[in-house]
Scaffold this active site. Sequence first.
Site, PDB file in Angstrom:
ATOM      1  N   ASP A  11      -9.440   7.172   7.280  1.00 15.33           N
ATOM      2  CA  ASP A  11     -10.902   7.210   7.134  1.00 15.33           C
ATOM      3  C   ASP A  11     -11.503   5.880   7.564  1.00 15.33           C
ATOM      4  OD1 ASP A  11     -11.056   9.791   5.574  1.00 15.33           O
ATOM      5  OD2 ASP A  11      -9.822   8.612   4.194  1.00 15.33           O
ATOM      6  N   ARG A  47     -23.615 -18.602  35.752  1.00 15.84           N
ATOM      7  CA  ARG A  47     -24.511 -17.739  36.527  1.00 15.84           C
ATOM      8  C   ARG A  47     -25.099 -18.551  37.688  1.00 15.84           C
ATOM      9  NH1 ARG A  47     -30.327 -17.028  36.240  1.00 15.84           N
ATOM     10  NH2 ARG A  47     -30.843 -15.021  37.178  1.00 15.84           N
ATOM     11  N   ASP A  52     -33.168 -15.559  30.057  1.00 15.94           N
ATOM     12  CA  ASP A  52     -32.798 -14.553  29.049  1.00 15.94           C
ATOM     13  C   ASP A  52     -32.814 -15.125  27.629  1.00 15.94           C
ATOM     14  OD1 ASP A  52     -32.699 -12.251  30.472  1.00 15.94           O
ATOM     15  OD2 ASP A  52     -30.557 -12.382  30.956  1.00 15.94           O
ATOM     16  N   PHE A 112     -21.343 -12.473  24.339  1.00 14.50           N
ATOM     17  CA  PHE A 112     -20.837 -11.264  23.686  1.00 14.50           C
ATOM     18  C   PHE A 112     -19.333 -11.324  23.408  1.00 14.50           C
ATOM     19  CE2 PHE A 112     -24.682  -9.640  26.065  1.00 14.50           C
ATOM     20  CZ  PHE A 112     -25.519  -9.806  24.969  1.00 14.50           C
ATOM     21  N   ILE A 126     -10.389   9.246   0.888  1.00 18.62           N
ATOM     22  CA  ILE A 126     -10.357   8.129  -0.069  1.00 18.62           C
ATOM     23  C   ILE A 126     -10.226   6.830   0.721  1.00 18.62           C
ATOM     24  CG2 ILE A 126      -8.874   6.957  -1.786  1.00 18.62           C
ATOM     25  CD1 ILE A 126     -10.224   9.221  -3.124  1.00 18.62           C
ATOM     26  N   HIS A 179     -29.024 -14.852  24.442  1.00 21.13           N
ATOM     27  CA  HIS A 179     -28.007 -14.678  25.481  1.00 21.13           C
ATOM     28  C   HIS A 179     -27.277 -15.973  25.843  1.00 21.13           C
ATOM     29  CE1 HIS A 179     -29.684 -10.755  25.768  1.00 21.13           C
ATOM     30  NE2 HIS A 179     -29.060 -10.438  26.880  1.00 21.13           N
ATOM     31  N   GLU A 203     -17.962  -3.602  24.381  1.00 17.85           N
ATOM     32  CA  GLU A 203     -17.161  -4.833  24.522  1.00 17.85           C
ATOM     33  C   GLU A 203     -15.945  -4.845  23.603  1.00 17.85           C
ATOM     34  OE1 GLU A 203     -20.422  -4.828  23.792  1.00 17.85           O
ATOM     35  OE2 GLU A 203     -21.391  -5.565  25.625  1.00 17.85           O
ATOM     36  N   PRO A 213      -6.321  -4.916  11.008  1.00 16.52           N
ATOM     37  CA  PRO A 213      -7.773  -4.836  11.138  1.00 16.52           C
ATOM     38  C   PRO A 213      -8.113  -3.406  11.587  1.00 16.52           C
ATOM     39  CG  PRO A 213      -6.886  -6.764  12.283  1.00 16.52           C
ATOM     40  CD  PRO A 213      -5.726  -5.879  11.944  1.00 16.52           C
ATOM     41  N   HIS A 242       0.828  -1.206   0.000  1.00 10.19           N
ATOM     42  CA  HIS A 242       0.000   0.000   0.000  1.00 10.19           C
ATOM     43  C   HIS A 242       0.868   1.264   0.000  1.00 10.19           C
ATOM     44  CE1 HIS A 242      -2.354  -3.285   1.703  1.00 10.19           C
ATOM     45  NE2 HIS A 242      -3.448  -2.639   1.317  1.00 10.19           N
ATOM     46  N   HIS A 268      -4.071   3.371  -3.367  1.00  7.64           N
ATOM     47  CA  HIS A 268      -4.234   2.831  -2.007  1.00  7.64           C
ATOM     48  C   HIS A 268      -3.461   1.524  -1.795  1.00  7.64           C
ATOM     49  CE1 HIS A 268      -6.245   1.115   1.573  1.00  7.64           C
ATOM     50  NE2 HIS A 268      -6.218  -0.007   0.864  1.00  7.64           N
ATOM     51  N   HIS A 302      -2.325  -0.855   7.065  1.00  4.86           N
ATOM     52  CA  HIS A 302      -1.961  -1.132   5.662  1.00  4.86           C
ATOM     53  C   HIS A 302      -0.816  -0.228   5.214  1.00  4.86           C
ATOM     54  CE1 HIS A 302      -5.131   1.944   5.637  1.00  4.86           C
ATOM     55  NE2 HIS A 302      -4.543   2.430   4.559  1.00  4.86           N
ATOM     56  N   ARG A 339     -19.006 -17.700  38.849  1.00  8.51           N
ATOM     57  CA  ARG A 339     -18.756 -16.245  38.767  1.00  8.51           C
ATOM     58  C   ARG A 339     -18.538 -15.678  40.173  1.00  8.51           C
ATOM     59  NH1 ARG A 339     -24.388 -12.952  38.272  1.00  8.51           N
ATOM     60  NH2 ARG A 339     -25.724 -14.511  39.198  1.00  8.51           N
TER      61      ARG A 339
HETATM   62  C1  LIG Z   1     -11.634  -4.356   9.774  1.00 12.04           C
HETATM   63  C2  LIG Z   1     -11.106  -4.193   8.398  1.00 12.04           C
HETATM   64  N1  LIG Z   1     -11.950  -4.157   7.355  1.00 12.04           N
HETATM   65  C3  LIG Z   1     -11.484  -4.052   6.097  1.00 12.04           C
HETATM   66  C4  LIG Z   1     -10.149  -3.976   5.857  1.00 12.04           C
HETATM   67  C5  LIG Z   1      -9.630  -3.909   4.426  1.00 12.04           C
HETATM   68  N2  LIG Z   1      -9.122  -2.561   4.172  1.00 12.04           N
HETATM   69  C6  LIG Z   1      -7.838  -2.260   4.277  1.00 12.04           C
HETATM   70  S1  LIG Z   1      -7.517  -0.652   4.001  1.00 12.04           S
HETATM   71  C7  LIG Z   1      -9.136  -0.322   3.709  1.00 12.04           C
HETATM   72  C8  LIG Z   1      -9.591   1.063   3.366  1.00 12.04           C
HETATM   73  C9  LIG Z   1      -9.036   2.016   4.308  1.00 12.04           C
HETATM   74  O1  LIG Z   1      -9.291   3.290   3.947  1.00 12.04           O
HETATM   75  P1  LIG Z   1      -8.462   4.439   4.632  1.00 12.04           P
HETATM   76  O2  LIG Z   1      -8.369   4.207   6.057  1.00 12.04           O
HETATM   77  O3  LIG Z   1      -9.071   5.719   4.188  1.00 12.04           O
HETATM   78  O4  LIG Z   1      -7.012   4.265   4.050  1.00 12.04           O
HETATM   79  P2  LIG Z   1      -6.348   4.993   2.797  1.00 12.04           P
HETATM   80  O5  LIG Z   1      -6.970   4.364   1.572  1.00 12.04           O
HETATM   81  O6  LIG Z   1      -6.661   6.419   2.900  1.00 12.04           O
HETATM   82  O7  LIG Z   1      -4.934   4.660   2.942  1.00 12.04           O
HETATM   83  C10 LIG Z   1      -9.894  -1.472   3.846  1.00 12.04           C
HETATM   84  C11 LIG Z   1     -11.364  -1.523   3.649  1.00 12.04           C
HETATM   85  C12 LIG Z   1      -9.284  -4.011   6.967  1.00 12.04           C
HETATM   86  N3  LIG Z   1      -7.985  -3.961   6.833  1.00 12.04           N
HETATM   87  N4  LIG Z   1      -9.780  -4.091   8.214  1.00 12.04           N
HETATM   88 MG   LIG Z   2      -8.417   7.373   3.352  1.00 12.67          MG
END
Ligand SMILES: Cc1ncc(C[n+]2csc(CCOP(=O)(O)OP(=O)(O)O)c2C)c(N)n1
Ligand SMILES: [Mg+2]
Length: 647
Positions: free
Chosen positions: A154, A504, A453, A421, A186, A457, A395, A117, A27, A258, A67, A342
């Site tokens: 973003d 519980r 519940d 959860f 973007i 649950h 959570e 992630p 990237h 990207h 990334h 618990r």
């Molecule tokens: C939880 C999660 N969902 C999806 C992705 C796949 N993914 C990696 S980068 C990205 C877009 C990110 O956009 P942004 O944060 O604006 O990064 P930029 O393109 O500006 O570098 C996605 C959807 C991921 N890495 N983690």
């Molecule tokens: Mg972006």
Amino acid sequence: MSKHYKELANCIRFLSIDAVQKANSGHPGMPMGMADVATVLFKDFLKFNPKNPNWINRDRFVLSAGHGSMLLYSLLYLTGYKSVSLDHIKKFRQLDCICAGHPEYHPGTGIETTTGPLGQGISNAVGFAISEEILKKKFGKNKIDHKTYVLAGDGCLMEGISHEALSLAGHLKLKNLILLFDNNSISIDGPTSLAVSDNHEKRFKSYGWNYIKINGHNFNEISKALKKAQKSKKPIAISCKTVIGYGSPNKSGKASSHGSPLGEDEIKLVRKKLSWKNEPFQIPKNLLNEWRKIGDRGSKKAKKHERKYGKIINNYTLKSFNNSIEKKKINFFENLKPIATRKSSEIFLDIISKLPNLIGGSADLAGSNNTKTKNHKIITPGNFSGNYIHYGVREHAMCGIMNGIALHSDLIPYGGTFLIFSDYCKPSIRLAAMMKQRVIYVFTHDSIGLGEDGPTHQPIEQLTSLRSIPNLNVFRPADLIETFECWQIALENKNSPSVIALTRQGLKPIRVKNTYKNESSVGAYEILRSGENIKLTIISSGSETSLACDISHKLATEGIYSKVISMPCQELFDQQSEEYKNKVLNETELVVSIEASETTYWKKYTGINGLNFGIDDFGKSAPYKEIYDHFNLNLKSIVKKIKEKLQ
Ligand SMILES: Cc1ncc(C[n+]2csc(CCOP(=O)(O)OP(=O)(O)O)c2C)c(N)n1
Ligand SMILES: [Mg+2]
């Protein structure tokens, strides 16, 4: 100022472009866009020491937008961290290279946490900032006083976890937390306007954050904003308007920069546009020297600080507490009575609540998870003298924050919610396991035993799902003594997170023989043998273990003898010697399992010819004993099925 900074920033840009091109994957857009902001931060603000990356009082830099990993690797190489060499950068994304596709946490490398992630890094950073405040309160400002910077894009800010984590950070007034927002509008699918029209300023301000907007390519503006951030009385976000893929004539400002290499032809154009006359991976000496000086800047200060305070801060210990736990366990044998696990867990927490590095909490279920004892003191906005966090109904952020707390120093976080959860926590649990962090999850209401519940649950597949995560210990103790033992193992295991699944409903004690030995430490052990010449082995966990014992006794009255294996932790059992496992599992032809949960994972012990008593459907809303009957998880039904099988 500008020209010089631009040249330094271009070192990051070209290392990133060249590495992605050579790997033919990665990237480039984000490092190109955020290089200017990162240069000012590292050159003039960040307190760090490449020669001692573990320096406790360093500022933390978290790349939540994982990334853009080449941004981090470039900075680590340029500032002189031993962990990242130019060779490593040339092997970006290759097997076992520190420069992995996304940043992967390794202690002492400058990579503070594993990200990728999206949004996770933000929650980790909140955990870092909380830890900083806690330690500052404990040891004093002269010993601990640092910032936590998190770079988020973003995408991170669209993720739900960011909403939870930022909201809690604002509430707690984490003034040393600085978020650098790569506001390039973007993401992968194109302009963010396709999917989001949030007013970021209003959003952050409503959380109790300060918010500054700058042009992320204007060095004066970057510098001024960072200066302001140093004195902020609240957490602060700096929205950096940037151009993704900055410097690329055909791809800047576009999603095409990207996540794929720019291509040889485009890279030539970038070199021309940014007047970069160097070969791929070549950093001019004067610029490298300059970057190395930036790296050296903090080392003297860091060394002095480390010499003076390092020992005091690292002086936590668990040993003395373990001794007292052993003694207490023995006392409890004298007064065993039916009790929910618990509640047993609360009794244990009460005993260890003075452990100085334990930081408890729950996602709005303190009273149900029994995570807060009378000795706990709450951490409140701006006051971090306590040891208990009300995470609110958050959570996912709770678990991401606990990762940050565990990564920061010797603090041990534990947090509670209902086992069901855990699904809301899973992405962060997985990362804790990957990063080998000691995070403890107190997951109560661990089966249909929670009763009325109902199915929303009642966990069914959750234990299987958690057990399938590598390097995560999933404990399901059967009574008070096992609960103590499982807690003790979880606390001592520095390299794995632990789930402690608790009931519980009240449970009959199964461990009645007075012993110092931690039987749970081998994962499974014989708890009962109803006679000689046994015909079957019954394995069980948690609330079903006393049922297993009742079944064993009942069968014995009919001349069918058996042994009962209590298995509070499958993972620990799997690590035992073949000899021990054979002894437990292969004594009888018939092996059966009983657990009020999905049955898949038990088949590895019972084989396909064994019997698995569990629930392979969603639960029911009713008084819990009726639900057990509904699913035939009772003495009568199970005894009948076992007898049929043995005929
Ligand atoms: C939880 C999660 N969902 C999806 C992705 C796949 N993914 C990696 S980068 C990205 C877009 C990110 O956009 P942004 O944060 O604006 O990064 P930029 O393109 O500006 O570098 C996605 C959807 C991921 N890495 N983690
Ligand atoms: Mg972006």
